[in-house]
Design a protein around this motif. Structure first.
Motif, short mmCIF file in Angstrom:
data_model
loop_
_atom_site.label_atom_id
_atom_site.label_comp_id
_atom_site.label_asym_id
_atom_site.label_seq_id
_atom_site.Cartn_x
_atom_site.Cartn_y
_atom_site.Cartn_z
N LEU A 214 -1.72 5.19 7.88
CA LEU A 214 -0.68 4.42 8.56
C LEU A 214 -0.80 2.96 8.12
CD1 LEU A 214 -0.96 6.02 12.11
CD2 LEU A 214 1.02 6.16 10.57
N PRO A 215 0.27 2.18 8.31
CA PRO A 215 0.22 0.77 7.90
C PRO A 215 -0.96 0.02 8.51
CG PRO A 215 2.46 1.39 8.46
CD PRO A 215 1.58 2.55 8.85
N LYS A 216 -1.52 -0.89 7.73
CA LYS A 216 -2.60 -1.79 8.15
C LYS A 216 -3.85 -1.05 8.62
CE LYS A 216 -0.02 -5.96 9.05
NZ LYS A 216 -0.72 -7.21 8.89
N GLU B 276 0.53 5.67 15.57
CA GLU B 276 1.87 5.08 15.55
C GLU B 276 2.77 5.91 16.45
OE1 GLU B 276 5.35 3.64 12.40
OE2 GLU B 276 3.53 4.59 11.64
N GLY C 176 8.24 -5.20 7.30
CA GLY C 176 8.99 -4.74 6.14
C GLY C 176 10.47 -4.90 6.39
#
Length: 127
Positions: free
Chosen positions: A112-114, A119, A16
């Motif tokens: 969380l991302p993906k 994280e 990002g």
């Protein structure tokens, strides 16, 4: 105060509009590292322990790119999608950090991302 963008190919590229880390003065602020394999860009398999190890490996790579190491980290934030897996993550963290340990917060998040289960972010102070 000027700042320096930190980047290494030994950790996943940002997914990002952000940097892997930013150095301001002698302090380095890390973006969150999820358990992406830097080569494939995919989340590692093998459960929460494997995910935590990959995320800490990514954090270490960025710390080294900034001229530091994990022992210079003064604060970490841990984010888990299931706090029931906290004991496993805590055990992995002890493999990466030695006393005196950094300050820490641990927070359960809904996602969380993906689709990651873990994280970590951090703050490091250099000499």
């Amino acid at each position: 105060m000027s700042h320096q963008i930190i980047h290494t190919d030994r950790a996943p590229a940002a997914i990002g509009p952000y940097s892997q880390a930013v150095k301001a003065g002698n302090t380095v602020y890390f973006s969150g590292q999820i358990p992406l394999d830097p080569a494939s860009g995919e989340i590692v398999g093998g459960g929460i322990e494997a995910q935590a190890r990959q995320a800490f490996d990514n954090l270490r790579a960025v710390a080294e790119a900034a001229g530091g190491s994990l022992d210079r980290i003064v604060r970490v934030g841990l984010y888990l999608t299931d706090l029931g897996e906290f004991a496993e993550v805590n055990a992995v963290m002890q493999d990466y950090f030695a006393a005196p340990f950094p300050a820490r917060s641990t927070i359960e998040v809904s996602a969380l991302p993906k689709g990651a289960g873990f994280e970590v972010d951090a703050v490091m102070v250099l000499d």
